[in-house]
Every structure is written in structure tokens, then in C-alpha cells.
Design a protein around this motif. Structure first.
Motif: not given
Length: 464
Positions: A356-360
Motif C-alpha cells: 500500500i502506498r500513500i502519497m500527497d
């Protein structure tokens, strides 16, 4: 929560948790050692000491111990000031004994470091600094003022001045180094203890919410059949009462209220999925459940779920663990808090791992803090006040909680900035902010397949 906005844990007070009995026992050991050293010096090595004055100084410690043992309660705990006075008394007593036995020519002069180390472990930084300065003052005075050590024949035992000065320098360095070292270690232990306590509280809260949701889900499941029966019977009754408008209106009211009960249970059970049949969920459903509280916070959250390149595996079913949901929710909240407009949550899987990758698209982590991401009570992510969060006072505790909970589930986490990770990928050029990657081995989080699982049985009540 990705960063705790509430008041962080207050540092524990040094006073009030040290027992007087502990310091009394330590002092008894010191008294035995001092008396033994004096007897050996006088009887074995025939040193001409002021033995009467020396034992008088030791006797003062004995009297103070007897007073402490008989006057105060055995379980008495000392305040910060009380502990400081006890340790200062021991330091002065040792300094006076060294004055009577050769000053810095006495090899036992290094023991003056002991009270400072105890202070660094048990007292505040201010008290430790005070005792450290007192120790340096005492050894400095012992450089100049002391009663010389004499043999039985009258010869004076003394080391060369250069060695005596070296002894002074070594003691001063030991006082400073051991004091600072002990203080840092103790503060690190206290910080980690407070952070782990916060992690346990967060996990317990998530577990309670999950359990409560399970109660609602089970209630909705169990009440579904009787509510459907009531609705069906009342609808048929309304048709048969067409010639009695008042009674027909009552029957239709029952139908409406039955629908209302169904809607209420459905609404309450949206987040309650701890039913026996819902202890597992598809990976995408788990991710979207974790992100749900932050979907309507003014930032667009983009979900992208796909099997790894070249893999035709179906989406895995994973265990719905509270620590996984809470940890992912913290990371997603952190991204939403600092994003300008967009947050991306991607998931991928293959036959060995789930990622899982979380980016902003925010400013990302300060480069000098990247190596410390996940440490508790560190400074806020952005240097200075964030104009988007003017009242924000995060200290990194939320990221620590997320990291700890996810690692407990078997995950490996890595933190980076999108501006560094995706600068060569045109399709990801907008993802300039923080980048968090969470990777599990499939065996760590994947639910057993239906072929390997046994029947679940009936829903069981929660233990009370």
C-alpha cells in the motif's frame, strides 16, 4: 490520527516515585564499603589515618540511615527536593571522607561520580546540573585542600602533580559525560514508554469501536428477519383493511416504522463489520474503510488498486485487524492534513507481498527529518507554522502510533518524499509530497482461504 493535536503526554515528574528505602539500602552498602576500606587501609597497609574522624563521618551516615528507617514509613516516597537533599548529603559525606584520606591522591575519589549518575537517572535536569557542579567543586577543592596519606613510618603517599591533575580532569569528564549520557538514556526510555502507552490507548480505542460496531452489525443481522416479517405482515394487513381507513393508516405506519428501523440499523452498522462473517474483507474494502473518515475533508482521495505487473492474481482477502485499520487511517489523515488538493492511495499485490502506498501533493517531509520519521515526540513535519494548520502542534506521536501498530501486524514501512521518488516518472509528477510505503508478506495479513477455513458457527456475545 496521523499527528496528535491534543496536548501531548506530560513528562513524568521525577519526584514521588523513588522510595526512601531504596536510597537507605544503597547507603548501607556504601557504609559497609567505606568502613571496610578504612579498616583494610589501617590494619593491612598500616596507613596513619585520622581514623577517629573518618569513622565519625561514616557514623553520620549510619545515624541518618537509622533515623530514616525508624522515623519515616517504610514505603515513603521522596519528592524531587527530598531526593536531591539525600543525594547531596551522600556527596558531601563522601567529599569529607576523601578530604580526610588524601584528596585526589586517594584512588576512591572516582566514586564522587556515583551521586551524579544516580541524579541523572532519578531527578530533573536542573537537579542533575546542580549536583554535577557540586561534584566538580568538591574535586576542585580536594585538589588543594586535603589531609595527606601517611605511612606508619611517617612517609607521605602522594602521586605526582601531573597525575593528580589528570585524575581531576578524568573525574570532571566522567561527571559531565556520565551525567549527560544517563540523562539522555533515561529521557529516551521515558519518551518511548509514554509513546507506547499512547499506542496501547489508541489500539484499545480502535478495538472498542470495532467491538461496538460488531454489536450493531450482529443486531442488524439478527433483527433483519423479524423486521422483514413485521413489514410483510403489516403490508398484507393494510391491503385487507382497505375498507377501514383508520386501521389501514395504522398498518401503513407500522410498515414505515419498520423501514425506518432497517435504515437506522444499516446506518449504525456502516463501520461495524466485526461480525463473524466480516472479520475478513477484500483489501480494497479495508483501505476504503480506513480512509472513510477523511473522504469529505476538502481533499480528493484517489484510489488505485491493481495486481502487480504481470500478475493475474485475484484481489486478496485480508484480516480486518484494528491495528491495521487504525495505522492506515493515521497515515491517510497525515496525507490529507498536509496535502494541497490531492491524496493518492495505491495498493498492489502479487503471490508474495501486499503493498500500500500513500502519497500527497504537499511539501513533504523536511529532508533532515526523514531518518527520524516514526520517532515519538519529535518536531512537526514542516519547519515553522503551516499556514494550512496554524494551530497545529503535532509532535510525531501519531506517526509513531501508526508505524508501531502496522509493524506489529508484520508490515515494513518506508518514508520518502515524492519529489525525490517520482521525479523521473511523468505520470507521478504531481505527487510531490510525503510518500509512505507499507509492505506485508501475504502470509502475515492474508485471511485463510475458504478451502482451509472451518465453519464459523453462530455469532458469540462479547465477553463482559
Amino acid at each position: 490520527m496521523a499527528e496528535q493535536t491534543a496536548t501531548p503526554f506530560k513528562s513524568r515528574q521525577s519526584g514521588g516515585w523513588i522510595r526512601l528505602r531504596t536510597l537507605v539500602l544503597l547507603r548501607w552498602w556504601a557504609i559497609v564499603g567505606q568502613a571496610s576500606a578504612l579498616m583494610i587501609a589501617a590494619r593491612v597497609y598500616n596507613l596513619n589515618l585520622e581514623i577517629g574522624l573518618c569513622f565519625l563521618v561514616v557514623g553520620v551516615s549510619v545515624v541518618s540511615n537509622l533515623v530514616a528507617a525508624f522515623v519515616f514509613a517504610e514505603n515513603k516516597r521522596l519528592s524531587e527536593q527530598d531526593t536531591l537533599m539525600v543525594v547531596l548529603f551522600d556527596m558531601l559525606q563522601l567529599g569529607l571522607l576523601l578530604y580526610l584520606t588524601g584528596g585526589l591522591n586517594n584512588p576512591f575519589s572516582i566514586l564522587i561520580v556515583g551521586p551524579v549518575t544516580v541524579s541523572a537517572s532519578a531527578l530533573s535536569s536542573r537537579s542533575t546540573a546542580f549536583l554535577g557542579l557540586m561534584a566538580i567543586l568538591i574535586v576542585s577543592l580536594l585538589m588543594l585542600f586535603y589531609l595527606p596519606l601517611r605511612t606508619e613510618q611517617g612517609f607521605i603517599l602522594r602521586v605526582p602533580d601531573v597525575f593528580r591533575f589528570g585524575n581531576w580532569v578524568a573525574i570532571v569528564i566522567a561527571v559531565v559525560f556520565l551525567g549527560v549520557y544517563s540523562r539522555w538514556i533515561v529521557q529516551e526510555m521515558h519518551t518511548m514508554s509514554d509513546a507506547l502507552q499512547a499506542t496501547q490507548m489508541a489500539l484499545a480505542r480502535e478495538q472498542k469501536l470495532t467491538d461496538l460496531g460488531g454489536v450493531v452489525a450482529a443486531a442488524a443481522h439478527e433483527l433483519g428477519t423479524p423486521l422483514a416479517t413485521i413489514k410483510l405482515a403489516s403490508a398484507e394487513l393494510a391491503e385487507e383493511l382497505s375498507d377501514s381507513p383508520d386501521l389501514r393508516e395504522d398498518a401503513l405506519l407500522i410498515v414505515q416504522q419498520t423501514d425506518r428501523c432497517r435504515d437506522i440499523l444499516r446506518s449504525m452498522g456502516r463501520a461495524g463489520k466485526d461480525d463473524l462473517h466480516l472479520r475478513t474483507a477484500p483489501l480494497t474494502a479495508l483501505i476504503e474503510e480506513a480512509a472513510e473518515p477523511h473522504v469529505d475533508r476538502g481533499k480528493r482521495i484517489h484510489f488505485d488498486h491493481a495486481a502487480g505487473e504481470g500478475d493475474l492474481l485475484s484481489q486478496p482477502n485480508v484480516l480486518r485487524r484494528p491495528e491495521v485499520i487504525h495505522g492506515l487511517r493515521n497515515l491517510i489523515q497525515n496525507a490529507v492534513d498536509f496535502a494541497r488538493e490531492n491524496v493518492w492511495v495505491e495498493s498492489s499485490w502479487n503471490d508474495k507481498a501486499i503493498t500500500i502506498r500513500i502519497m500527497d501533493d504537499g511539501r513533504g517531509y523536511p529532508p533532515h527529518l526523514l531518518g527520524r520519521i516514526g520517532d515519538p515526540f519529535m518536531r512537526r513535519r514542516s519547519v515553522g507554522n503551516d499556514p494550512r494548520r496554524p494551530e497545529y502542534e503535532g509532535m510525531g506521536l501519531g506517526l509513531f502510533i501508526a508505524k508501531t501498530l502496522l509493524e506489529r501486524s508484520g508490515a515494513d514501512l518506508s518514508f520518502a518524499n515524492g519529489s525525490d521518488s517520482f521525479k523521473t516518472q511523468a505520470s507521478h509528477s504531481a505527487r510531490t509530497g510525503a510518500f509512505v510505503e507499507v509492505i506485508w508478506a501475504r502470509s502475515a495479513i492474508e485471511a485463510p482461504s475458504s478451502a482451509d477455513s472451518s465453519p464459523l458457527g453462530e455469532n458469540q456475545p462479547f465477553p463482559t
